[in-house]
Design a protein around this motif. Sequence first.
Motif, PDB file in Angstrom:
ATOM      1  N   THR A 101       0.989  -5.787 -15.128  1.00 60.71           N
ATOM      2  CA  THR A 101       0.744  -7.034 -15.999  1.00 60.71           C
ATOM      3  C   THR A 101      -0.907  -7.394 -15.692  1.00 60.71           C
ATOM      4  O   THR A 101      -0.884  -7.609 -14.436  1.00 60.71           O
ATOM      5  N   TYR A 102      -1.610  -7.449 -16.800  1.00 65.34           N
ATOM      6  CA  TYR A 102      -2.979  -7.763 -16.656  1.00 65.34           C
ATOM      7  C   TYR A 102      -3.247  -9.086 -17.107  1.00 65.34           C
ATOM      8  O   TYR A 102      -2.450  -9.868 -18.032  1.00 65.34           O
ATOM      9  N   LEU A 103      -4.285  -9.709 -16.832  1.00 66.84           N
ATOM     10  CA  LEU A 103      -5.101 -10.851 -17.239  1.00 66.84           C
ATOM     11  C   LEU A 103      -5.834 -10.285 -18.375  1.00 66.84           C
ATOM     12  O   LEU A 103      -6.802  -9.631 -18.141  1.00 66.84           O
ATOM     13  N   MET A 104      -5.814 -10.979 -19.527  1.00 67.46           N
ATOM     14  CA  MET A 104      -6.623 -10.648 -20.670  1.00 67.46           C
ATOM     15  C   MET A 104      -7.482 -11.711 -20.955  1.00 67.46           C
ATOM     16  O   MET A 104      -7.130 -12.981 -20.979  1.00 67.46           O
ATOM     17  N   SER A 105      -8.886 -11.577 -21.177  1.00 68.35           N
ATOM     18  CA  SER A 105      -9.803 -12.539 -21.608  1.00 68.35           C
ATOM     19  C   SER A 105      -9.741 -12.951 -23.057  1.00 68.35           C
ATOM     20  O   SER A 105      -9.212 -12.049 -23.803  1.00 68.35           O
ATOM     21  N   GLY A 106     -10.692 -13.840 -23.479  1.00 69.18           N
ATOM     22  CA  GLY A 106     -10.543 -13.965 -24.971  1.00 69.18           C
ATOM     23  C   GLY A 106     -11.115 -12.734 -25.818  1.00 69.18           C
ATOM     24  O   GLY A 106     -10.857 -12.956 -27.095  1.00 69.18           O
ATOM     25  N   SER A 107     -11.861 -12.167 -25.474  1.00 69.78           N
ATOM     26  CA  SER A 107     -12.493 -10.881 -26.067  1.00 69.78           C
ATOM     27  C   SER A 107     -11.509  -9.620 -25.962  1.00 69.78           C
ATOM     28  O   SER A 107     -11.780  -8.735 -26.488  1.00 69.78           O
ATOM     29  N   GLY A 108     -10.256  -9.948 -25.235  1.00 65.06           N
ATOM     30  CA  GLY A 108      -9.396  -8.700 -25.312  1.00 65.06           C
ATOM     31  C   GLY A 108      -9.585  -7.823 -23.945  1.00 65.06           C
ATOM     32  O   GLY A 108      -8.869  -6.923 -24.003  1.00 65.06           O
ATOM     33  N   GLU A 109     -10.660  -8.057 -23.338  1.00 70.19           N
ATOM     34  CA  GLU A 109     -10.655  -7.290 -21.974  1.00 70.19           C
ATOM     35  C   GLU A 109      -9.736  -7.598 -20.865  1.00 70.19           C
ATOM     36  O   GLU A 109      -9.080  -8.849 -20.648  1.00 70.19           O
ATOM     37  N   LEU A 110      -9.334  -6.317 -20.505  1.00 69.23           N
ATOM     38  CA  LEU A 110      -8.289  -6.716 -19.090  1.00 69.23           C
ATOM     39  C   LEU A 110      -8.926  -6.860 -18.011  1.00 69.23           C
ATOM     40  O   LEU A 110      -9.660  -5.882 -17.601  1.00 69.23           O
ATOM     41  N   LEU A 111      -8.768  -7.841 -17.390  1.00 67.65           N
ATOM     42  CA  LEU A 111      -9.632  -8.146 -16.196  1.00 67.65           C
ATOM     43  C   LEU A 111      -9.382  -7.515 -15.029  1.00 67.65           C
ATOM     44  O   LEU A 111     -10.099  -7.202 -14.305  1.00 67.65           O
ATOM     45  N   GLY A 112      -7.994  -7.497 -14.806  1.00 73.77           N
ATOM     46  CA  GLY A 112      -7.353  -6.987 -13.706  1.00 73.77           C
ATOM     47  C   GLY A 112      -5.779  -7.564 -13.656  1.00 73.77           C
ATOM     48  O   GLY A 112      -5.270  -8.246 -14.470  1.00 73.77           O
TER      49      GLY A 112
END
Length: 279
Positions: A101-112
Amino acid sequence: ILVLMIGVTLAPPALASSGTFKITSLRLVGLQLLDEGAVSAASGVVLGDGLLTSDPRGIEQVLNEIPFISSARVRIGLPGEIRAEIREEVPLLRWSSGGVTYLMSGSGELLGSTTSPLLSSAGRAAVEQLPLMQDLRSGPPLLPGDVVTPLDVDIATRLASLTLADLGSSATRLTLVADPQYGFVLQGEGEGIAWNAVFGIYSATIRPPEMLPGQVRLLRSLLADRERRIGWVILADGQAGTFTEPGVRPPTPPGASPEPSAVPSASPSAAPSGSSVAP
Protein backbone atom coordinates in the motif's frame (compact mmCIF):
# COMPACT_ATOMS: atom_id res chain seq x y z
CA ILE A 1 43.72 48.64 6.63
CA LEU A 2 46.13 46.22 4.95
CA VAL A 3 46.30 44.10 8.10
CA LEU A 4 42.49 44.00 8.31
CA MET A 5 42.18 42.98 4.67
CA ILE A 6 44.65 40.13 5.17
CA GLY A 7 42.77 39.03 8.28
CA VAL A 8 39.44 39.00 6.48
CA THR A 9 40.93 36.95 3.68
CA LEU A 10 42.69 34.39 5.84
CA ALA A 11 40.26 34.06 8.76
CA PRO A 12 37.50 31.90 7.19
CA PRO A 13 39.83 29.23 5.75
CA ALA A 14 41.81 29.20 8.96
CA LEU A 15 38.69 28.76 11.08
CA ALA A 16 37.36 26.05 8.80
CA SER A 17 40.59 24.08 8.84
CA SER A 18 41.09 24.48 12.57
CA GLY A 19 37.75 22.87 13.33
CA THR A 20 36.75 25.65 15.68
CA PHE A 21 33.12 25.45 14.58
CA LYS A 22 31.49 22.04 14.76
CA ILE A 23 28.02 20.86 13.77
CA THR A 24 26.24 20.59 17.10
CA SER A 25 22.63 20.19 15.91
CA LEU A 26 20.47 19.51 12.87
CA ARG A 27 17.13 21.26 13.15
CA LEU A 28 14.35 19.96 10.92
CA VAL A 29 11.44 22.35 10.50
CA GLY A 30 8.11 21.45 8.89
CA LEU A 31 7.86 17.72 9.60
CA GLN A 32 4.30 16.47 9.93
CA LEU A 33 4.25 12.85 8.81
CA LEU A 34 7.96 12.04 8.85
CA ASP A 35 10.07 10.83 11.75
CA GLU A 36 12.75 13.34 12.79
CA GLY A 37 15.33 10.68 13.66
CA ALA A 38 14.85 8.82 10.38
CA VAL A 39 15.14 11.98 8.29
CA SER A 40 18.22 13.10 10.25
CA ALA A 41 19.90 9.76 9.59
CA ALA A 42 19.01 9.88 5.89
CA SER A 43 20.30 13.46 5.52
CA GLY A 44 23.94 12.43 5.85
CA VAL A 45 24.65 15.22 8.34
CA VAL A 46 27.13 14.07 11.02
CA LEU A 47 27.24 15.94 14.31
CA GLY A 48 30.79 16.92 15.13
CA ASP A 49 31.85 17.52 11.54
CA GLY A 50 33.10 20.94 10.55
CA LEU A 51 30.29 23.46 10.24
CA LEU A 52 32.03 25.78 7.79
CA THR A 53 33.07 22.93 5.50
CA SER A 54 29.54 21.50 5.25
CA ASP A 55 27.72 21.76 1.92
CA PRO A 56 24.18 23.16 2.32
CA ARG A 57 23.31 22.55 -1.35
CA GLY A 58 24.48 18.96 -1.08
CA ILE A 59 22.37 18.42 2.03
CA GLU A 60 19.37 19.90 0.22
CA GLN A 61 19.87 17.50 -2.67
CA VAL A 62 19.97 14.51 -0.32
CA LEU A 63 16.83 15.64 1.51
CA ASN A 64 14.97 16.28 -1.75
CA GLU A 65 15.62 12.68 -2.78
CA ILE A 66 13.93 11.30 0.34
CA PRO A 67 10.42 9.95 -0.37
CA PHE A 68 7.59 12.11 0.96
CA ILE A 69 9.67 15.33 0.80
CA SER A 70 8.61 17.91 -1.79
CA SER A 71 11.35 20.47 -1.15
CA ALA A 72 14.04 21.34 1.36
CA ARG A 73 16.03 24.49 2.06
CA VAL A 74 19.16 24.29 4.22
CA ARG A 75 20.88 27.10 6.09
CA ILE A 76 23.93 27.22 8.34
CA GLY A 77 23.84 29.20 11.58
CA LEU A 78 26.18 29.83 14.46
CA PRO A 79 27.24 28.56 16.87
CA GLY A 80 26.81 25.13 15.24
CA GLU A 81 23.33 24.63 13.84
CA ILE A 82 22.24 23.37 10.46
CA ARG A 83 18.58 24.28 9.84
CA ALA A 84 16.54 22.46 7.21
CA GLU A 85 13.16 23.86 6.26
CA ILE A 86 11.20 20.97 4.79
CA ARG A 87 7.96 20.84 2.84
CA GLU A 88 6.40 17.40 2.81
CA GLU A 89 4.35 15.99 -0.05
CA VAL A 90 0.64 15.95 0.76
CA PRO A 91 -0.75 12.42 0.23
CA LEU A 92 -4.22 12.30 -1.26
CA LEU A 93 -5.12 8.66 -0.76
CA ARG A 94 -3.67 5.19 -0.26
CA TRP A 95 -3.16 3.02 -3.34
CA SER A 96 -2.84 -0.73 -2.74
CA SER A 97 -1.34 -2.96 -5.44
CA GLY A 98 0.53 -6.26 -5.37
CA GLY A 99 0.30 -6.55 -1.60
CA VAL A 100 1.89 -3.14 -0.98
CA THR A 101 0.00 0.00 0.00
CA TYR A 102 1.49 3.31 -1.15
CA LEU A 103 0.71 6.93 -0.44
CA MET A 104 -0.33 8.76 -3.59
CA SER A 105 0.06 12.49 -4.18
CA GLY A 106 -2.46 14.66 -5.99
CA SER A 107 -0.42 14.32 -9.19
CA GLY A 108 -0.66 10.51 -9.02
CA GLU A 109 2.92 9.87 -7.87
CA LEU A 110 3.38 6.94 -5.49
CA LEU A 111 5.42 8.52 -2.71
CA GLY A 112 6.31 5.41 -0.73
CA SER A 113 4.90 2.61 1.36
CA THR A 114 2.55 3.31 4.26
CA THR A 115 4.88 1.13 6.37
CA SER A 116 8.01 3.14 5.53
CA PRO A 117 10.34 3.69 8.52
CA LEU A 118 10.53 7.33 7.42
CA LEU A 119 6.99 7.84 8.75
CA SER A 120 6.53 8.66 12.41
CA SER A 121 4.02 6.73 14.51
CA ALA A 122 1.71 9.73 14.39
CA GLY A 123 2.26 9.95 10.63
CA ARG A 124 1.29 6.29 10.14
CA ALA A 125 -1.85 6.83 12.20
CA ALA A 126 -2.73 9.88 10.12
CA VAL A 127 -2.30 8.21 6.72
CA GLU A 128 -4.41 5.24 7.81
CA GLN A 129 -7.35 7.65 7.77
CA LEU A 130 -6.90 8.40 4.06
CA PRO A 131 -9.22 6.75 1.50
CA LEU A 132 -7.96 3.41 0.20
CA MET A 133 -7.98 2.26 -3.43
CA GLN A 134 -7.53 -1.49 -3.86
CA ASP A 135 -6.07 -2.00 -7.33
CA LEU A 136 -6.61 -5.66 -8.25
CA ARG A 137 -5.69 -5.27 -11.92
CA SER A 138 -2.73 -7.17 -13.32
CA GLY A 139 0.39 -5.48 -14.63
CA PRO A 140 3.99 -4.72 -13.69
CA PRO A 141 4.58 -4.27 -9.95
CA LEU A 142 4.22 -0.67 -8.84
CA LEU A 143 7.22 1.01 -7.22
CA PRO A 144 7.78 4.28 -5.34
CA GLY A 145 8.09 7.06 -7.88
CA ASP A 146 5.70 5.44 -10.35
CA VAL A 147 2.82 7.63 -11.49
CA VAL A 148 -0.81 6.53 -11.73
CA THR A 149 -2.46 7.62 -14.98
CA PRO A 150 -4.30 10.97 -14.83
CA LEU A 151 -7.57 9.25 -15.80
CA ASP A 152 -7.31 6.77 -12.92
CA VAL A 153 -6.37 9.56 -10.51
CA ASP A 154 -9.41 11.56 -11.62
CA ILE A 155 -11.85 8.67 -11.16
CA ALA A 156 -10.29 7.42 -7.92
CA THR A 157 -10.33 10.83 -6.25
CA ARG A 158 -13.92 11.49 -7.32
CA LEU A 159 -15.11 8.16 -5.90
CA ALA A 160 -12.93 8.43 -2.79
CA SER A 161 -14.54 11.76 -1.95
CA LEU A 162 -18.02 10.19 -1.74
CA THR A 163 -19.59 9.73 1.68
CA LEU A 164 -22.43 7.52 2.84
CA ALA A 165 -24.57 10.64 3.14
CA ASP A 166 -23.88 11.49 -0.52
CA LEU A 167 -25.42 8.14 -1.47
CA GLY A 168 -28.23 8.19 1.08
CA SER A 169 -26.84 4.85 2.28
CA SER A 170 -27.39 3.06 5.59
CA ALA A 171 -24.13 1.13 5.16
CA THR A 172 -21.32 1.64 7.65
CA ARG A 173 -18.33 1.38 5.29
CA LEU A 174 -17.44 2.15 1.69
CA THR A 175 -14.64 0.35 -0.14
CA LEU A 176 -13.14 1.38 -3.47
CA VAL A 177 -11.79 -1.25 -5.87
CA ALA A 178 -10.23 -1.20 -9.34
CA ASP A 179 -11.32 -4.60 -10.62
CA PRO A 180 -9.84 -6.34 -13.72
CA GLN A 181 -13.31 -7.37 -14.93
CA TYR A 182 -15.67 -4.61 -13.88
CA GLY A 183 -13.45 -1.54 -13.70
CA PHE A 184 -14.07 0.84 -10.80
CA VAL A 185 -16.35 -0.67 -8.16
CA LEU A 186 -17.69 0.99 -5.02
CA GLN A 187 -18.76 -1.42 -2.29
CA GLY A 188 -21.12 -0.68 0.58
CA GLU A 189 -21.17 -2.87 3.68
CA GLY A 190 -23.20 -2.86 6.87
CA GLU A 191 -25.66 -4.93 8.86
CA GLY A 192 -27.75 -6.70 6.24
CA ILE A 193 -26.11 -4.61 3.49
CA ALA A 194 -23.57 -5.81 0.92
CA TRP A 195 -23.83 -4.12 -2.46
CA ASN A 196 -21.32 -3.58 -5.26
CA ALA A 197 -21.81 -0.57 -7.53
CA VAL A 198 -20.00 -1.01 -10.86
CA PHE A 199 -19.03 2.37 -12.28
CA GLY A 200 -17.05 0.63 -15.01
CA ILE A 201 -14.00 1.33 -17.16
CA TYR A 202 -13.50 4.90 -18.31
CA SER A 203 -11.77 6.49 -21.28
CA ALA A 204 -11.18 10.06 -22.34
CA THR A 205 -13.76 9.84 -25.13
CA ILE A 206 -16.19 6.89 -24.91
CA ARG A 207 -16.81 6.90 -21.14
CA PRO A 208 -15.31 10.16 -19.84
CA PRO A 209 -15.10 10.98 -16.12
CA GLU A 210 -17.70 13.69 -16.59
CA MET A 211 -20.39 11.01 -16.56
CA LEU A 212 -19.59 10.02 -12.98
CA PRO A 213 -21.79 12.60 -11.17
CA GLY A 214 -24.81 11.29 -13.09
CA GLN A 215 -23.87 7.73 -12.10
CA VAL A 216 -23.70 8.78 -8.46
CA ARG A 217 -27.18 10.31 -8.63
CA LEU A 218 -28.51 7.17 -10.30
CA LEU A 219 -26.93 4.96 -7.63
CA ARG A 220 -28.54 7.04 -4.90
CA SER A 221 -31.95 6.63 -6.51
CA LEU A 222 -31.46 2.86 -6.88
CA LEU A 223 -30.42 2.42 -3.25
CA ALA A 224 -33.37 4.39 -1.92
CA ASP A 225 -35.83 2.12 -0.11
CA ARG A 226 -34.21 -1.05 -1.53
CA GLU A 227 -30.59 -1.03 -0.34
CA ARG A 228 -30.90 -4.32 1.57
CA ARG A 229 -32.40 -6.01 -1.49
CA ILE A 230 -29.55 -5.16 -3.87
CA GLY A 231 -26.50 -7.28 -4.64
CA TRP A 232 -24.86 -5.59 -7.63
CA VAL A 233 -25.61 -2.36 -9.46
CA ILE A 234 -24.35 -1.87 -13.02
CA LEU A 235 -24.25 1.85 -13.79
CA ALA A 236 -24.06 1.90 -17.57
CA ASP A 237 -24.16 5.70 -17.52
CA GLY A 238 -25.95 8.43 -15.63
CA GLN A 239 -29.34 7.53 -17.17
CA ALA A 240 -29.67 3.75 -17.04
CA GLY A 241 -28.58 1.03 -14.66
CA THR A 242 -29.29 -2.59 -13.80
CA PHE A 243 -29.33 -4.11 -10.33
CA THR A 244 -29.40 -7.69 -9.06
CA GLU A 245 -30.76 -9.32 -5.96
CA PRO A 246 -28.37 -10.25 -3.11
CA GLY A 247 -26.38 -13.36 -3.96
CA VAL A 248 -26.60 -12.75 -7.71
CA ARG A 249 -23.50 -11.63 -9.55
CA PRO A 250 -23.69 -10.14 -13.06
CA PRO A 251 -21.78 -11.72 -15.94
CA THR A 252 -18.42 -10.39 -16.99
CA PRO A 253 -18.83 -7.29 -19.16
CA PRO A 254 -17.95 -7.79 -22.86
CA GLY A 255 -14.26 -7.29 -23.59
CA ALA A 256 -13.23 -7.52 -19.93
CA SER A 257 -10.23 -9.50 -18.73
CA PRO A 258 -10.97 -13.25 -18.34
CA GLU A 259 -9.01 -13.48 -15.10
CA PRO A 260 -11.18 -14.06 -12.00
CA SER A 261 -12.10 -10.99 -10.03
CA ALA A 262 -10.79 -10.67 -6.50
CA VAL A 263 -13.59 -8.35 -5.46
CA PRO A 264 -15.28 -9.89 -2.40
CA SER A 265 -18.93 -10.28 -3.18
CA ALA A 266 -21.88 -12.61 -3.17
CA SER A 267 -21.75 -15.95 -4.97
CA PRO A 268 -21.54 -15.74 -8.78
CA SER A 269 -24.45 -16.23 -11.11
CA ALA A 270 -24.66 -16.76 -14.84
CA ALA A 271 -27.00 -13.85 -15.38
CA PRO A 272 -28.26 -10.84 -13.46
CA SER A 273 -31.69 -10.58 -12.02
CA GLY A 274 -33.45 -7.46 -10.95
CA SER A 275 -34.48 -4.35 -12.79
CA SER A 276 -33.22 -1.99 -15.39
CA VAL A 277 -33.82 1.60 -14.45
CA ALA A 278 -33.93 4.54 -16.79
CA PRO A 279 -35.19 7.65 -15.00
